[in-house]
Write a protein that holds these residues in place. Structure first.
Motif, mmCIF file in Angstrom:
data_model
loop_
_atom_site.group_PDB
_atom_site.id
_atom_site.type_symbol
_atom_site.label_atom_id
_atom_site.label_comp_id
_atom_site.label_asym_id
_atom_site.label_seq_id
_atom_site.Cartn_x
_atom_site.Cartn_y
_atom_site.Cartn_z
ATOM 1 N N UNK A 108 0.846 -1.207 0.000
ATOM 2 C CA UNK A 108 0.000 0.000 0.000
ATOM 3 C C UNK A 108 0.879 1.254 0.000
ATOM 4 N N UNK A 130 2.457 1.560 -3.379
ATOM 5 C CA UNK A 130 1.482 2.025 -4.371
ATOM 6 C C UNK A 130 1.226 3.523 -4.236
ATOM 7 N N UNK A 131 1.099 3.975 -3.004
ATOM 8 C CA UNK A 131 0.882 5.412 -2.772
ATOM 9 C C UNK A 131 2.052 6.214 -3.341
ATOM 10 N N UNK A 166 2.064 5.985 -7.164
ATOM 11 C CA UNK A 166 0.923 6.738 -7.693
ATOM 12 C C UNK A 166 1.256 8.230 -7.732
ATOM 13 N N UNK A 196 4.020 8.887 -10.261
ATOM 14 C CA UNK A 196 3.572 8.810 -11.652
ATOM 15 C C UNK A 196 2.770 10.056 -12.030
ATOM 16 N N UNK A 236 7.123 4.474 -17.731
ATOM 17 C CA UNK A 236 6.859 3.058 -18.049
ATOM 18 C C UNK A 236 7.194 2.172 -16.852
ATOM 19 N N UNK A 244 4.497 2.698 -14.152
ATOM 20 C CA UNK A 244 3.251 2.023 -14.547
ATOM 21 C C UNK A 244 3.355 0.524 -14.309
ATOM 22 N N UNK A 273 3.266 -0.297 -10.587
ATOM 23 C CA UNK A 273 1.914 -0.174 -10.029
ATOM 24 C C UNK A 273 1.081 -1.398 -10.382
ATOM 25 N N UNK A 274 1.151 -1.793 -11.652
ATOM 26 C CA UNK A 274 0.339 -2.938 -12.087
ATOM 27 C C UNK A 274 0.790 -4.218 -11.389
ATOM 28 N N UNK A 286 -0.357 -4.084 -7.711
ATOM 29 C CA UNK A 286 -1.807 -4.296 -7.557
ATOM 30 C C UNK A 286 -2.145 -5.770 -7.727
ATOM 31 N N UNK A 318 -0.982 -7.617 -4.688
ATOM 32 C CA UNK A 318 -1.828 -7.252 -3.548
ATOM 33 C C UNK A 318 -3.111 -8.089 -3.568
ATOM 34 N N UNK A 319 -3.703 -8.183 -4.753
ATOM 35 C CA UNK A 319 -4.944 -8.971 -4.883
ATOM 36 C C UNK A 319 -4.697 -10.419 -4.508
ATOM 37 N N UNK A 373 -4.151 -10.857 -0.785
ATOM 38 C CA UNK A 373 -5.397 -10.606 -0.068
ATOM 39 C C UNK A 373 -6.293 -11.845 -0.133
ATOM 40 N N UNK A 396 1.062 7.878 -24.702
ATOM 41 C CA UNK A 396 1.634 7.518 -23.398
ATOM 42 C C UNK A 396 0.924 8.275 -22.275
ATOM 43 N N UNK A 420 -2.223 6.581 -21.565
ATOM 44 C CA UNK A 420 -2.029 5.322 -20.819
ATOM 45 C C UNK A 420 -1.725 5.606 -19.345
ATOM 46 N N UNK A 451 -3.863 4.280 -16.206
ATOM 47 C CA UNK A 451 -3.271 3.497 -15.111
ATOM 48 C C UNK A 451 -3.601 4.130 -13.764
ATOM 49 N N UNK A 452 -3.456 5.448 -13.692
ATOM 50 C CA UNK A 452 -3.730 6.133 -12.429
ATOM 51 C C UNK A 452 -5.197 5.958 -12.029
ATOM 52 N N UNK A 474 -7.934 0.271 -5.817
ATOM 53 C CA UNK A 474 -7.450 0.275 -4.436
ATOM 54 C C UNK A 474 -8.491 0.850 -3.472
ATOM 55 N N UNK A 492 -10.211 -1.693 -1.557
ATOM 56 C CA UNK A 492 -9.501 -2.248 -0.392
ATOM 57 C C UNK A 492 -9.323 -1.197 0.703
ATOM 58 N N UNK A 529 -7.951 1.800 0.342
ATOM 59 C CA UNK A 529 -6.824 2.729 0.150
ATOM 60 C C UNK A 529 -7.309 3.880 -0.736
ATOM 61 N N UNK A 546 -6.843 7.090 -2.800
ATOM 62 C CA UNK A 546 -5.814 7.862 -3.514
ATOM 63 C C UNK A 546 -6.474 9.108 -4.127
#
Lengths: 337, 281
Positions: free
Chosen positions: A223, A226-227, A230, A233, A308, A311, A314-315, A318, A321-322, A325, B220, B223, B227-228, B235, B238, B240, B242
């Motif tokens: 988490x 990811x924060x 995020x 990015x 890139x 990204x 993050x993917x 996630x 994480x799934x 969980x 890009x 994309x 993604x964001x 999230x 769950x 979280x 953002x």
């Protein structure tokens, strides 16, 4: 982020969660489980190092690490190399003690052969880590982590560069190229996420932690990561746009300059004498526009690689994480039975 | 030898090198010509399409200021082919950061397609590349492969009756249906990538392209934004939370885009043939 990287990180972290079992480093345990907490920390520092080097802003007039080596190859080295921790002393070929040693696949073949393993056994082992093996002396590495994180970074950096065949069997080349200041600078940038990983490894080395707790801690770590990714990015996206616009302007200028060159020439094979000076001048403009374009693209390329990477991270996070969980839910349900 | 002479020789060599580069382009005698204006930042491009006429003696008659392909290797077609019925078309594809202009010529004999000659100019803005290519193809197998790779969306739209054999679809390009549908310049693919925010007009022999830069984001960027947003939504399930994704760079549309129709369409058809009347297209 490649699939193999995702899979290897998944196995690595699963190994960390389920097999480290809070055991101290056992004397003479050379083969190692690979799931040892400090092996995970070593690999994690490798990933963090790659990240820090990649996220370093483009500096047009300064030689940066990315100019010396491919960061994608560095990431591949972290991905494909197994790390184990041993309590035995490690020495280089001159007999000097050191924190870690790298064995290439060929060196490993020879080593396992000496230990009496059959050829098929050896190939099966090596298939799991095509980049080779890094053996870390646990106590020394823990001391570095505790007392001088910059030294720990230097160790990790040096070993993965050896995987790429970029270092000799000593620290001189990396020390001369990247002095301690470089690693201390990295240490300051060292994110809270990695500090948390190091702290957890220390704790779990000393106390027994249940699987459920480990999963929860791992979820918390992800988490945080990811924060962090995020926010980073979103920031990269914001800072990227002016580079994109600059590249578009520069490209337009270049295309217009090319058009002007041809415009001054006419359609015949050689330019008309009257157009001679105009053509030369237009050629100069085109050359200058070309150089400007190249500069803008270099800047954009760096920032594209950064986005890139984030990204992909993050993917991957996630996705993982799934999975953990779900695993947590399963463990919880099993505990009720 | 004086400095001036050395300078002069150096300049001449520079020109010679440039010309040899231009002449070495693999190309055919169809091209897109001058009166060019590129502004990929403000979303405005002007281009004057031209198909130089290849005379029987192999000399290309074109305008001055020809850009790119027009300088390429010129090949004359056999006389028999020159007298065959010809169909030339102009297409655009891609998106504002990766635009491709095509010029196609189909040499037909009756309902049969004999030869395809084509040229394309590709502007890969964010890669800093400009690709110019062109050649000709004959023989059903080769022609079929060329069309499949360069015009996939047109090939997909081939009516069923032209699909009796693996290569029979190529003859659709010489059919009255095709001619009726595409005799004026067409935009294929582009609408799928950019939709109503991209405008194309033809006026006095010049194609004007404009797009709304307040809306257009490069691939890009799109994309990253996706993604964001996906991360934020996923999230949140769950617990979280953002911060929502905001477009960091709001921009007003370029006035030329807003007045595009006023500027370009006055007393002109919305679209029209790009080719001289005598070509009968």
């Amino acid at each position: 982020m490649t699939r193999s990287l995702r899979v290897s990180i998944l196995f690595l972290i699963c190994g960390f969660i389920f097999t480290s079992d809070a055991s101290p480093i056992r004397k003479g345990e050379w083969s190692g489980s690979g799931g040892d907490g400090y092996a995970f920390v070593f690999t994690n520092l490798g990933y963090r190092l790659h990240r820090e080097l990649l996220m370093e802003p483009y500096k047009p007039h300064q030689r940066q690490v990315r100019d010396d080596m491919s960061l994608a190859h560095f990431l591949g080295a972290v991905d494909n190399t197994k790390v184990i921790v041993t309590s035995e002393d490690i020495a280089d070929k001159h007999g000097h003690e050191q924190t870690a040693i790298y064995y290439s696949p060929d060196e490993l073949r020879a080593l396992y052969k000496k230990k009496g393993k059959s050829r098929s056994e050896i190939e099966t082992i090596i298939k799991d880590f095509p980049g080779g093996l890094i053996v870390v002396q646990g106590e020394r590495f823990q001391n570095e982590l505790r007392e001088n994180m910059a030294a720990a970074f230097a160790t990790v950096f040096h070993e993965y560069r050896r995987v790429l065949g970029l270092e000799e069997d000593n620290y001189r080349s990396s020390a001369s190229r990247y002095d301690l200041e470089f690693f201390e600078d990295l240490q300051h940038k060292f994110s809270s996420v990695t500090q948390e990983v190091v702290r957890q490894a220390r704790q779990e080395d000393q106390i027994a932690v249940s699987k459920m707790e480990k999963i929860d801690r791992e979820k918390q770590r992800i988490e945080k990561e990811l924060k962090e990714d995020y926010a980073e990015l979103a920031q990269v996206r914001k800072s990227r746009r002016p580079f994109v616009d600059a590249a578009r302007k520069s490209y337009s200028k270049l295309m217009n300059a090319y058009a002007d060159v041809l415009d001054t020439m006419g359609i015949v094979a050689m330019p008309f004498p009257s157009a001679y000076s105009d053509t030369v001048s237009a050629l100069g403009e085109a050359g200058s526009a070309g150089m400007d374009m190249e500069q803008k693209l270099s800047e954009l390329e760096v920032i594209n690689l950064q986005s890139q990477f984030l990204e992909g991270n993050i993917r991957r996070n996630m996705d993982f994480y799934e999975k953990i969980d779900l695993l947590r839910q399963k463990l919880f349900l099993d505990s009720l039975k | 030898m004086s400095d001036l002479e050395i300078d002069k020789i150096a300049k001449e060599w520079g020109l010679l090198i440039l010309l040899s580069l231009l002449f070495s382009m693999k190309s055919y005698a169809y091209g897109v010509s001058a009166k060019l204006d590129f502004d990929f930042y403000n979303g405005y491009v002007q281009i004057e399409p031209m198909i130089p006429e290849v005379q029987k003696n192999g000399v290309m008659a074109g305008r001055q200021s020809c850009f790119g392909l027009c300088f390429g290797g010129i090949k004359s077609e056999p006389e028999s082919r020159m007298t065959s019925e010809k169909n030339s078309y102009f297409f655009l594809s891609g998106n504002p950061d990766d635009l491709t202009f095509f010029v196609f010529n189909f040499t037909c004999r009756g309902p049969k397609l004999l030869v395809v000659s084509y040229a394309f100019h590709q502007f890969q803005v964010l890669k800093g590349q400009f690709i110019v290519e062109g050649t000709y193809a004959s023989g059903p197998e080769v022609v079929s492969n060329v069309l499949n790779s360069l015009l996939p969306s047109l090939v997909e739209r081939t009516p069923q009756k032209y699909l009796s054999t693996r290569t029979s679809h190529i003859h659709y390009f010489c059919s009255p249906e095709f001619r009726q549908q595409y005799q004026e310049f067409s935009i294929y693919d582009l609408a799928r990538g950019f939709g109503p925010h991209f405008l194309v007009k033809y006026k006095k022999g010049v194609i004007h392209l404009a797009w709304d830069t307040s809306v257009w984001r490069d691939r890009q960027d799109q994309r990253i934004s996706q993604t964001l947003e996906e991360t934020r939504i996923k999230m949140a399930q769950y617990g979280l939370i953002l911060p929502p994704v905001e477009d960091p760079f709001q921009r007003k549309p370029d006035p030329r885009f807003l007045h595009f129709f006023d500027d370009v369409s006055e007393s002109q058809p919305q679209s029209g043939s790009l080719f001289p009347e005598e070509w009968g297209l």
